[in-house]
Design a protein around this motif. Sequence first.
Motif, PDB file in Angstrom:
ATOM      1  N   ARG A 105       0.825  -1.213   0.000  1.00  0.00           N
ATOM      2  CA  ARG A 105       0.000   0.000   0.000  1.00  0.00           C
ATOM      3  C   ARG A 105       0.858   1.261   0.000  1.00  0.00           C
ATOM      4  O   ARG A 105       0.462   2.292  -0.543  1.00  0.00           O
ATOM      5  N   PRO A 124     -10.411  -2.806  -4.361  1.00  0.00           N
ATOM      6  CA  PRO A 124     -10.716  -2.197  -3.061  1.00  0.00           C
ATOM      7  C   PRO A 124     -11.001  -3.242  -1.990  1.00  0.00           C
ATOM      8  O   PRO A 124     -10.566  -3.113  -0.843  1.00  0.00           O
ATOM      9  N   THR A 125     -11.739  -4.303  -2.346  1.00  0.00           N
ATOM     10  CA  THR A 125     -12.047  -5.394  -1.426  1.00  0.00           C
ATOM     11  C   THR A 125     -11.997  -6.705  -2.193  1.00  0.00           C
ATOM     12  O   THR A 125     -11.936  -6.702  -3.432  1.00  0.00           O
ATOM     13  N   ARG A 127     -14.547  -8.754  -2.143  1.00  0.00           N
ATOM     14  CA  ARG A 127     -15.956  -9.166  -2.086  1.00  0.00           C
ATOM     15  C   ARG A 127     -16.479  -9.806  -3.364  1.00  0.00           C
ATOM     16  O   ARG A 127     -17.552 -10.415  -3.352  1.00  0.00           O
ATOM     17  N   GLY A 139     -10.583  -9.175   7.750  1.00  0.00           N
ATOM     18  CA  GLY A 139     -11.175  -8.047   7.034  1.00  0.00           C
ATOM     19  C   GLY A 139     -11.102  -8.297   5.547  1.00  0.00           C
ATOM     20  O   GLY A 139     -10.261  -9.067   5.075  1.00  0.00           O
ATOM     21  N   ASP A 141     -10.943  -5.713   3.163  1.00  0.00           N
ATOM     22  CA  ASP A 141     -10.290  -4.638   2.432  1.00  0.00           C
ATOM     23  C   ASP A 141      -8.980  -5.127   1.829  1.00  0.00           C
ATOM     24  O   ASP A 141      -8.195  -5.829   2.483  1.00  0.00           O
ATOM     25  N   HIS A 144      -6.518  -1.810  -3.177  1.00  0.00           N
ATOM     26  CA  HIS A 144      -7.071  -0.613  -3.820  1.00  0.00           C
ATOM     27  C   HIS A 144      -6.119  -0.050  -4.882  1.00  0.00           C
ATOM     28  O   HIS A 144      -6.009   1.168  -5.054  1.00  0.00           O
ATOM     29  N   GLN A 149     -14.094  -3.132  -8.957  1.00  0.00           N
ATOM     30  CA  GLN A 149     -13.989  -4.552  -8.639  1.00  0.00           C
ATOM     31  C   GLN A 149     -13.872  -5.381  -9.918  1.00  0.00           C
ATOM     32  O   GLN A 149     -14.320  -4.947 -10.987  1.00  0.00           O
ATOM     33  N   ASN A 179     -23.736  -2.472  -2.829  1.00  0.00           N
ATOM     34  CA  ASN A 179     -22.538  -1.731  -3.218  1.00  0.00           C
ATOM     35  C   ASN A 179     -22.773  -1.031  -4.560  1.00  0.00           C
ATOM     36  O   ASN A 179     -23.539  -1.526  -5.386  1.00  0.00           O
TER      37      ASN A 179
END
Length: 234
Positions: A105, A124-125, A127, A139, A141, A144, A149, A179
Amino acid sequence: MSGDVLLLSNSRPPGGAEPFTHAREVLDEHLGGRTVWFLPYAQADHDAYHAWVARALAPLDVRPLHREPDPAATAATADAVFVGGGNTFRLLHDVRRLGVLDALRGNDACRYTGSSAGTNLAQPTIRTTNDMPIVDPGGLDALHRVPFQVNPHYLDLDPTSTHQGETREERIREFHELNTVPVVGLREGAWLHRTGDTVTLGGNTARLFRRDEEPIELAPGTDVSWLLAPTTSS
């Protein structure tokens, strides 16, 4: 994030071809002349996975990050990384535990390449991964590196199938119930290549999903740089 990014749907081309042959030209363009640190954390056997990728990408200089005394310190100054596929939850769990997630990051200039799970890590995630959550990653996250996505290995509905579970499209529509961030369904053989403020689809077609809109088809060569615009997601 401003570093260049290459996001592959898959590493193994159909038909039994050698790994990465479908994307070799763009890989050489993206990574050539740099030391490439390989992240094998999405799979259990790190040494075997690194050896497989190093052979496939030769003569590129592909080194095993997991063999470094301090993987996070190496990642923090790396010119280029390649994050391999496997299980996305295992990958995120390990890079977070080792400090590699935070290190990457903070390394904006690093050229990032991901395949499958590695592509999920750039988002970003995580998901929109297809993977089973075999471990709690602490988590969802991710890095990014791009503000949208991706769903790697995107599959279209097979009208002859007897499968009664959700299709990929239905799962992405469920994602958009909560989302707003766009999702690119990358079919096998496809990739997204970000160079600066430009993002281009290559290799194969893809399907773009946006909340409250019908999906649209994207042809190879399509400029999708507008996806870099900030998007709010919950």
